[in-house]
Design an enzyme around this catalytic site. Sequence first.
Site, mmCIF file in Angstrom:
data_model
loop_
_atom_site.group_PDB
_atom_site.id
_atom_site.type_symbol
_atom_site.label_atom_id
_atom_site.label_comp_id
_atom_site.label_asym_id
_atom_site.label_seq_id
_atom_site.Cartn_x
_atom_site.Cartn_y
_atom_site.Cartn_z
ATOM 1 N N ASP A 1 0.773 -1.251 0.000
ATOM 2 C CA ASP A 1 0.000 0.000 0.000
ATOM 3 C C ASP A 1 0.805 1.302 0.000
ATOM 4 O O ASP A 1 0.414 2.273 0.662
ATOM 5 C CB ASP A 1 -0.969 0.017 1.189
ATOM 6 C CG ASP A 1 -1.841 -1.222 1.272
ATOM 7 O OD1 ASP A 1 -1.909 -1.971 0.286
ATOM 8 O OD2 ASP A 1 -2.450 -1.448 2.336
ATOM 9 N N LYS B 1 -7.119 -4.590 -2.777
ATOM 10 C CA LYS B 1 -7.753 -5.161 -1.602
ATOM 11 C C LYS B 1 -8.587 -4.119 -0.879
ATOM 12 O O LYS B 1 -8.374 -2.912 -1.049
ATOM 13 C CB LYS B 1 -6.698 -5.760 -0.664
ATOM 14 C CG LYS B 1 -5.700 -4.748 -0.110
ATOM 15 C CD LYS B 1 -4.580 -5.445 0.657
ATOM 16 C CE LYS B 1 -3.655 -4.475 1.329
ATOM 17 N NZ LYS B 1 -4.223 -3.704 2.426
ATOM 18 N N CYS C 1 -2.010 -2.164 8.013
ATOM 19 C CA CYS C 1 -1.928 -3.143 6.928
ATOM 20 C C CYS C 1 -0.674 -4.014 6.993
ATOM 21 O O CYS C 1 -0.740 -5.215 6.729
ATOM 22 C CB CYS C 1 -2.050 -2.453 5.578
ATOM 23 S SG CYS C 1 -3.674 -1.670 5.348
#
Length: 185
Positions: free
Chosen positions: A18, A81, A114
Amino acid sequence: MPHLNLLDAARTALVVIDIQEAFRSAVPDFSLIASRASTAIRGFQTLDAPVMITEQYPAGLGRTAEELQLVLTDDSEVFEKTAFSSCGAAPFLKKLKKLRIGQVVLCGLETHVCVSQTAHDLLDRGFQVHVMTDCVASRFSHDRDAGLAKMQLSGVIPSSVEMAFFELMRDSTHEHFKAIQSLIK
């Protein structure tokens, strides 16, 4: 036989979590983290180790940062995601299974969300997990520190970009030593 906590090039993949444009203004040192992640990607590519990229809800947070996109190859896979853990994306898990690896090296954003949740889910699935501490960040340093501490308490092995490279090569006679050395100078 190397120690079991050292990376083994034949069974290791890099997961970049990310590092997306929306974080550029929110995360201190974003440019530095993106630069280090870019170096990590190039090194893993040079060493022929798999690289996987995730994007958290790209419709809202934007795509992977330009610094990383510039070094990705045509066959690089980006996994979208909505779950905080990368393991919440079925295609991501399918790819990991297909790779037949036992070790995963993590970098990315945010450390306490994350990255941490991915690390814990990978541990739960039997992977040995390393986190490049010089290549993770959160909006606030206390969150980064808490994320790293929790991962380590759970069994994640702290590492760095340079440490990972040298463990994967194991010897200065490695065919890609000079190429890797040029990346970190």
